[in-house]
Design a protein around this motif. Structure first.
Motif, mmCIF file in Angstrom:
data_model
loop_
_atom_site.group_PDB
_atom_site.id
_atom_site.type_symbol
_atom_site.label_atom_id
_atom_site.label_comp_id
_atom_site.label_asym_id
_atom_site.label_seq_id
_atom_site.Cartn_x
_atom_site.Cartn_y
_atom_site.Cartn_z
ATOM 1 N N GLY A 9 0.922 -1.436 -0.646
ATOM 2 C CA GLY A 9 -0.079 -0.251 -0.097
ATOM 3 C C GLY A 9 1.130 0.709 0.534
ATOM 4 O O GLY A 9 -0.136 2.315 -0.858
ATOM 5 N N GLU A 10 2.054 1.122 0.639
ATOM 6 C CA GLU A 10 2.957 2.594 0.572
ATOM 7 C C GLU A 10 3.979 2.423 -1.483
ATOM 8 O O GLU A 10 4.696 2.703 -1.119
ATOM 9 C CB GLU A 10 3.832 2.112 1.927
ATOM 10 N N GLU A 11 3.306 1.263 -1.822
ATOM 11 C CA GLU A 11 4.130 1.254 -2.603
ATOM 12 C C GLU A 11 5.843 0.624 -2.672
ATOM 13 O O GLU A 11 6.623 1.532 -2.801
ATOM 14 C CB GLU A 11 4.082 2.356 -3.460
ATOM 15 N N ILE A 12 5.716 -0.018 -1.486
ATOM 16 C CA ILE A 12 7.123 -0.678 -1.371
ATOM 17 C C ILE A 12 7.205 -1.946 -1.922
ATOM 18 O O ILE A 12 6.013 -3.280 -1.189
ATOM 19 C CB ILE A 12 7.762 -0.465 -0.007
ATOM 20 N N SER A 13 7.878 -2.185 -2.610
ATOM 21 C CA SER A 13 7.681 -3.594 -2.835
ATOM 22 C C SER A 13 8.693 -4.950 -2.268
ATOM 23 O O SER A 13 9.846 -4.457 -3.016
ATOM 24 C CB SER A 13 8.142 -3.855 -5.563
ATOM 25 N N LEU A 14 8.282 -5.759 -1.625
ATOM 26 C CA LEU A 14 9.312 -7.161 -1.475
ATOM 27 C C LEU A 14 9.133 -7.663 -2.206
ATOM 28 O O LEU A 14 8.300 -8.810 -1.385
ATOM 29 C CB LEU A 14 8.517 -6.320 0.086
ATOM 30 N N ASP A 15 9.710 -8.184 -3.823
ATOM 31 C CA ASP A 15 10.028 -9.323 -4.074
ATOM 32 C C ASP A 15 10.501 -10.075 -3.585
ATOM 33 O O ASP A 15 11.559 -10.616 -4.247
ATOM 34 C CB ASP A 15 10.140 -8.370 -5.764
ATOM 35 N N ASN A 16 10.470 -10.188 -2.075
ATOM 36 C CA ASN A 16 11.049 -11.696 -2.020
ATOM 37 C C ASN A 16 10.169 -13.321 -2.235
ATOM 38 O O ASN A 16 9.451 -13.839 -0.765
ATOM 39 C CB ASN A 16 11.239 -11.844 0.138
ATOM 40 N N HIS A 17 11.019 -13.799 -3.353
ATOM 41 C CA HIS A 17 9.864 -14.587 -3.113
ATOM 42 C C HIS A 17 9.549 -15.720 -2.327
ATOM 43 O O HIS A 17 8.577 -16.880 -2.131
ATOM 44 C CB HIS A 17 10.020 -15.379 -4.225
ATOM 45 N N GLU A 18 10.467 -15.947 -1.224
ATOM 46 C CA GLU A 18 10.565 -16.846 -0.663
ATOM 47 C C GLU A 18 10.101 -16.599 1.055
ATOM 48 O O GLU A 18 9.063 -17.917 1.399
ATOM 49 C CB GLU A 18 12.062 -16.900 -0.282
ATOM 50 N N ILE A 19 9.948 -15.548 0.981
ATOM 51 C CA ILE A 19 8.623 -15.130 2.885
ATOM 52 C C ILE A 19 7.750 -15.449 1.748
ATOM 53 O O ILE A 19 6.641 -16.311 1.999
ATOM 54 C CB ILE A 19 8.738 -13.697 2.556
ATOM 55 N N PHE A 20 7.167 -15.127 0.780
ATOM 56 C CA PHE A 20 6.307 -15.331 0.094
ATOM 57 C C PHE A 20 5.892 -16.545 -0.221
ATOM 58 O O PHE A 20 4.425 -17.106 0.422
ATOM 59 C CB PHE A 20 5.623 -15.130 -1.300
ATOM 60 N N SER A 21 6.376 -17.902 -0.321
ATOM 61 C CA SER A 21 6.228 -19.267 -1.016
ATOM 62 C C SER A 21 5.627 -19.854 0.955
ATOM 63 O O SER A 21 5.630 -20.595 0.748
ATOM 64 C CB SER A 21 7.584 -19.863 -1.077
ATOM 65 N N TYR A 22 7.037 -19.053 1.486
ATOM 66 C CA TYR A 22 6.705 -19.958 3.108
ATOM 67 C C TYR A 22 5.526 -19.599 3.659
ATOM 68 O O TYR A 22 4.429 -20.390 4.502
ATOM 69 C CB TYR A 22 8.339 -19.089 4.101
ATOM 70 N N LEU A 23 5.190 -17.975 3.244
ATOM 71 C CA LEU A 23 3.621 -17.962 3.882
ATOM 72 C C LEU A 23 3.185 -18.551 3.697
ATOM 73 O O LEU A 23 1.861 -19.068 3.716
ATOM 74 C CB LEU A 23 3.726 -16.557 3.479
ATOM 75 N N ILE A 24 3.213 -19.116 2.442
ATOM 76 C CA ILE A 24 1.485 -19.487 1.415
ATOM 77 C C ILE A 24 1.639 -21.028 2.319
ATOM 78 O O ILE A 24 0.607 -21.966 2.415
ATOM 79 C CB ILE A 24 1.920 -20.059 -0.216
ATOM 80 N N GLU A 25 3.355 -21.832 2.398
ATOM 81 C CA GLU A 25 3.254 -22.592 3.000
ATOM 82 C C GLU A 25 2.625 -23.346 4.358
ATOM 83 O O GLU A 25 1.723 -23.915 5.110
ATOM 84 C CB GLU A 25 4.224 -23.307 3.616
ATOM 85 N N GLY A 26 2.367 -21.929 5.306
ATOM 86 C CA GLY A 26 1.776 -21.644 6.205
ATOM 87 C C GLY A 26 0.443 -21.852 6.234
ATOM 88 O O GLY A 26 0.360 -22.441 7.102
ATOM 89 N N TYR A 27 -0.045 -21.374 5.244
ATOM 90 C CA TYR A 27 -1.692 -21.329 5.377
ATOM 91 C C TYR A 27 -1.899 -22.470 4.872
ATOM 92 O O TYR A 27 -3.623 -23.281 5.495
ATOM 93 C CB TYR A 27 -2.053 -19.919 4.229
ATOM 94 N N VAL A 28 -1.876 -23.002 3.803
ATOM 95 C CA VAL A 28 -1.765 -24.039 3.832
ATOM 96 C C VAL A 28 -2.006 -25.343 4.833
ATOM 97 O O VAL A 28 -3.289 -26.441 5.201
ATOM 98 C CB VAL A 28 -1.002 -24.738 2.859
ATOM 99 N N ASN A 29 -0.859 -25.102 5.749
ATOM 100 C CA ASN A 29 -0.925 -26.051 6.624
ATOM 101 C C ASN A 29 -1.588 -25.939 7.835
ATOM 102 O O ASN A 29 -1.861 -26.519 8.724
ATOM 103 C CB ASN A 29 0.925 -26.142 7.482
ATOM 104 N N MET A 30 -2.410 -24.744 7.955
ATOM 105 C CA MET A 30 -3.712 -23.964 9.204
ATOM 106 C C MET A 30 -5.150 -24.235 8.099
ATOM 107 O O MET A 30 -5.542 -23.855 8.676
ATOM 108 C CB MET A 30 -3.573 -22.014 8.966
ATOM 109 N N LYS A 31 -4.763 -24.796 6.810
ATOM 110 C CA LYS A 31 -5.756 -25.254 6.483
ATOM 111 C C LYS A 31 -6.966 -24.146 5.744
ATOM 112 O O LYS A 31 -8.252 -23.410 5.169
ATOM 113 C CB LYS A 31 -6.963 -26.385 6.640
ATOM 114 N N GLU A 32 -5.853 -22.767 5.705
ATOM 115 C CA GLU A 32 -6.452 -21.636 5.325
ATOM 116 C C GLU A 32 -6.703 -21.400 3.500
ATOM 117 O O GLU A 32 -5.422 -20.414 2.582
ATOM 118 C CB GLU A 32 -6.015 -20.496 6.129
ATOM 119 N N LEU A 33 -7.423 -22.167 3.681
ATOM 120 C CA LEU A 33 -6.849 -22.557 1.258
ATOM 121 C C LEU A 33 -7.187 -20.658 0.825
ATOM 122 O O LEU A 33 -6.132 -20.603 -0.107
ATOM 123 C CB LEU A 33 -7.443 -23.847 1.259
#
Length: 340
Positions: free
Chosen positions: A35-59
């Motif tokens: 929202g502040e137009e700061i782009s954090l292009d770190n695919h590892e962090i986003f990937s681990y975030l997705i994996e975490g949501y999957v483990n919590m069944k938050e599809l």
């Protein structure tokens, strides 16, 4: 006030939040930055975030984060693709699973065993939903990197095509990938072809499969012989029998019985006896069903002398057990008594 952290500081904070399971906080931090137009292009962090949501069944949240990544040109880690597709397959969200699996195949290249197994399950699920084109597209993408695709996958594709009776497309697929389904699945396809069309069409299909390495077994020949007999084409059935024997295959007893029945239908009584002799010479002793076919055929032809001869053969072979008949069917005459 007005102080701004370096990008690496944000990355460190987001990574730490994900590691300790504070996914919503990490999620909020990442999207606040956006929202502040700061782009954090770190695919590892986003990937681990997705994996975490999957483990919590938050599809829904995991898919939202995944789509955000893709929209920003980021490619997920292999494990991220795997856990997300695996969850979608298990809860049967077919369209989402297919969409993400295509990305996985495009960006990950060679798959490990776990990835391949997940995609095999996806193909089976897709075939069950009648989406054969999507299933075959996945297989075609997998094969260049993972040639050892389970034959079970090809069987499911074959069964799906059988349901639609789209045999031309099925054949073109197997010719294209130079792979065939198992013998069991092929026999089911051949039987379906004979049932829906005719033996000639099934024979053409078989020739094409043989060109890419398929080997017929005794059941395959038995199906072709049986349907040829049903069509009244005894010349065709005898040709298939000859081919079968030339390849060293031993016909099943039901194949012999079908041949004998077919010969009676076209009033070739003497050839029926030849088949009986042939099966005994090749070590396949006739059973009660064989003699039933022979007796019925001779009775229709009014050859009661041959019926009597057969019954004596049955008696000598121990197939006539009056005592067992009386135990199981008290008060009823056995069929050979009724015949005579």
């Amino acid at each position: 006030m007005g102080f701004k952290n370096l990008l690496c500081s944000y990355e460190f904070m987001a990574s730490l939040l994900v590691q300790v399971g504070m996914l919503r906080e990490a999620d909020g931090l990442l999207f606040d930055l956006e929202g502040e137009e700061i782009s954090l292009d770190n695919h590892e962090i986003f990937s681990y975030l997705i994996e975490g949501y999957v483990n919590m069944k938050e599809l829904e949240r995991s898919v939202f984060v995944y789509d955000f990544m893709r929209g920003h040109g980021m490619i997920s880690l292999r494990l991220c693709y795997h856990v997300l597709v695996d969850l979608l397959v298990r809860i049967q969200r077919t369209e989402l699973a297919f969409r993400i699996s295509v990305d996985m195949l495009d960006f990950c290249g060679k798959l490990n065993c776990a990835n391949a197994k997940t995609l095999e399950n996806l193909v089976i699920l897709i075939c069950g939903n009648g989406k054969i084109l999507e299933a075959r597209n996945i297989v075609k993408k997998v094969l260049p990197f993972n040639p050892e695709v389970s034959s079970f996958v090809f069987d499911e594709i074959a069964f799906a095509y059988c349901e639609k009776k789209d045999f031309n497309d099925l054949l073109s697929f197997f010719v294209e990938v130079k792979r065939v389904q198992s013998v069991v699945a092929t026999n089911r396809v051949i039987n379906s072809l004979c049932s829906s069309y005719n033996v000639k069409m099934a024979g053409f299909f078989m020739q094409e499969l043989e060109n890419i390495g398929f080997k017929l077994d005794e059941v395959t020949y038995g199906i072709l012989i049986g349907w040829s007999c049903r069509e009244g084409n005894m010349k065709n059935s005898m040709n298939y029998l000859s081919l079968m024997l030339s390849e060293g295959l031993v016909p099943r007893i039901y194949t012999y019985n079908t041949l004998i029945s077919g010969l009676f239908k076209v009033v070739l009584l003497e050839h029926a006896r030849h088949i009986l002799n042939e099966m005994m010479d090749r070590g396949t002793p006739p059973d009660i069903s064989t003699f039933r076919v022979l007796i019925a055929g001779y009775c229709r032809s009014r050859r009661f002398d041959l019926v009597k001869s057969l019954i004596h053969e049955m008696d000598n072979g121990g197939l006539l057990n009056f005592r067992q008949w009386r135990i199981h069917f008290p008060g009823r005459l056995p069929f050979w008594d009724l015949t005579l």
